[in-house]
Design an enzyme around this catalytic site. Structure first.
Site, PDB file in Angstrom:
ATOM      1  N   GLU A 162       0.799  -1.241  -0.116  1.00 48.60           N
ATOM      2  CA  GLU A 162      -0.084  -0.078   0.102  1.00 48.60           C
ATOM      3  C   GLU A 162       0.825   1.457   0.055  1.00 48.60           C
ATOM      4  O   GLU A 162       0.341   2.334   0.265  1.00 48.60           O
ATOM      5  CB  GLU A 162      -0.942  -0.007   1.283  1.00 48.60           C
ATOM      6  CG  GLU A 162      -1.718  -1.325   1.204  1.00 48.60           C
ATOM      7  CD  GLU A 162      -3.211  -1.026   0.613  1.00 48.60           C
ATOM      8  OE1 GLU A 162      -3.715   0.249   0.641  1.00 48.60           O
ATOM      9  OE2 GLU A 162      -3.800  -1.924  -0.179  1.00 48.60           O
ATOM     10  N   HIS A 230      -3.992   1.696   7.418  1.00 48.46           N
ATOM     11  CA  HIS A 230      -2.790   2.151   7.369  1.00 48.46           C
ATOM     12  C   HIS A 230      -2.030   2.550   8.505  1.00 48.46           C
ATOM     13  O   HIS A 230      -2.616   3.227   9.384  1.00 48.46           O
ATOM     14  CB  HIS A 230      -2.523   3.193   5.996  1.00 48.46           C
ATOM     15  CG  HIS A 230      -3.157   2.743   4.841  1.00 48.46           C
ATOM     16  ND1 HIS A 230      -3.787   3.425   3.895  1.00 48.46           N
ATOM     17  CD2 HIS A 230      -2.985   1.499   4.094  1.00 48.46           C
ATOM     18  CE1 HIS A 230      -4.217   2.917   2.770  1.00 48.46           C
ATOM     19  NE2 HIS A 230      -3.679   1.533   2.973  1.00 48.46           N
ATOM     20  N   CYS A 347      -2.707  11.329   3.786  1.00 47.44           N
ATOM     21  CA  CYS A 347      -3.142  10.774   2.623  1.00 47.44           C
ATOM     22  C   CYS A 347      -2.825  11.105   1.223  1.00 47.44           C
ATOM     23  O   CYS A 347      -2.528  10.771   0.225  1.00 47.44           O
ATOM     24  CB  CYS A 347      -4.576  10.319   2.795  1.00 47.44           C
ATOM     25  SG  CYS A 347      -4.845   8.944   3.956  1.00 47.44           S
TER      26      CYS A 347
END
Length: 416
Positions: A162, A230, A347
């Protein structure tokens, strides 16, 4: 060569919508079915970039990937029977969260003295799994100078990767050799662990990192179960500072000891559960913030407005500033459209340490270019999108036209 940290933000795409496709992302699923506002979202993101430039920080950007992805929708044979959730996977604007674009190892850390970037495969979530080919094209353009960069394809899909959202770097300065910390999860609990340990190890090897300056740390299962899909939802690092929640890692004491052994200068700023609960840390995205070094040398935390408005978080931040710790400024920003879909300030950006002169200037932001982007967004981005509109041809035409206008203005015909 002058190495600086450049934050590459994703421009929020014109198909920005709330389809609630991300299992384990509590904000995204909580707003599933809501009307989204792509124009406001993109302008909020652009304003955050402008704010960082005003602080004296270098700023880059990536453009939205093509949506709807007709090839993907054809490949999964979407029809009226397939359902709206599958249809929505081809319209996702999640590439705006460039913390998931790639993992970056700066030149001082690598064996060949080049900055290495590995595009993330994002295989855990179907709506993100088809992003990487278009993200890779941008990385290959922006960092095409092979004397200074090595751009890698994705880790094989048997290992979920990711990107930088599960990677931290500690160093005495951005341009100095650093300790790279890869955080992985293990399966279990109600939500999937998205970062596979072996994916992180593959990246460390392909980037040519010194094994003595690499750590692999397990994320707390409790954090994943609480919605920290995350690591960057519960921890962030910048130069000498590690800012994290008490429950960020599976074994915090061992994690801190291992970090201190390899990087004794580290300053751990841990937020105790007694001050800010794990649930509130996830809800407010306190740690999904940009921890940056300002030109004068002090560190600042760029946080979402939701964190600043939280009584728990605000009280802890006020006490931290009063204690004269390593983080000296708190800068709230409005990214509510991104937050409602599950992504805070961190993000929206990918951190790259490099000499700006070695990067394709089309991907670097300045004042005039920001004005151009604002005008295009105000003119072409849809004001709102209802998830029920996904699949309609008039919306598809509008979304494609908006992206085309952006590419034309930036001279990025290669990405059309």
């Amino acid at each position: 060569m002058s190495l600086v940290e450049i934050n590459f933000d994703g421009i929020v795409g014109p198909s920005h919508n709330y389809a609630g496709l991300s299992l384990g992302n509590l904000a995204a699923t909580a707003h599933a079915g809501d009307v989204s506002y792509p124009r406001a979202a993109a302008l909020q993101g652009l304003e955050k970039m402008r704010g960082n430039m005003a602080l004296g920080l270098a700023q880059g950007f990536f453009v939205p990937v093509p949506r709807p992805n007709a090839d993907w929708l054809e490949a999964i044979a979407v029809d009226a029977v397939a359902g709206r959730a599958l249809l929505a996977t081809g319209w996702s604007a999640s590439s705006m969260w460039t913390a998931n674009a790639a993992t970056v190892s700066p030149a001082p850390d690598t064996a060949d003295g080049r900055c290495h970037l590995s595009v993330a495969n994002l295989v855990t979530m179907p709506h993100r799994s088809h992003e990487w080919p278009d993200t890779l094209r941008q990385l290959q353009l922006a960092f095409a100078n092979e004397r200074h960069f090595a751009v890698h394809g994705p880790v094989p899909p048997c290992f979920g990767d990711e990107g930088a959202a599960n990677h931290m770097r500690l160093s005495s300065a951005h341009g100095a050799a650093g300790l790279e910390v890869f955080v992985y999860g293990r399966a279990g609990g109600p939500f999937p662990a998205r970062q596979h340990e072996q994916a992180s190890r593959v990246i460390a090897r392909r980037h040519g990192l010194d094994p003595e300056r690499v750590l692999f740390i397990e994320q707390s299962p409790e954090a994943i179960a609480a919605g920290a899909f995350h690591n960057d939802v519960v921890a962030v690092a910048n130069e000498r500072v590690l800012f994290c929640h008490e429950q960020a890692f599976a074994d915090p004491a061992s994690a801190y000891a291992a970090i201190r052994q390899r990087f004794p200068e580290v300053e751990v700023v841990e937020v105790p559960t007694s001050a800010v609960s794990l649930a509130e840390a996830v809800r407010s995205y306190l740690f999904n913030a940009q921890l940056v070094t300002l030109p004068a040398g002090e560190q600042a935390l760029v946080i979402p407005g939701e964190a600043w408005e939280s009584p728990e978080v605000r009280a802890w931040l006020d006490a931290m500033i009063a204690s004269n710790g390593p983080i000296r400024r708190i800068i709230p920003v409005d990214v509510r459209q991104s937050m409602a879909n599950g992504g805070g300030p961190a993000c929206l950006r990918l951190r790259v340490v490099a000499d700006p002169a070695t990067i394709d200037t089309r991907f670097l932001l300045d004042g005039p270019k920001a004005e151009i982007l604002a005008k295009i967004i105000e003119t072409h981005w849809p004001e709102q999108v209802d998830p029920a509109d996904l699949g309609r041809e008039n919306l598809a035409i509008s979304v494609r036209k908006a992206r085309g206008a952006l590419l034309d203005a930036l001279g990025l015909a290669e990405l059309a």
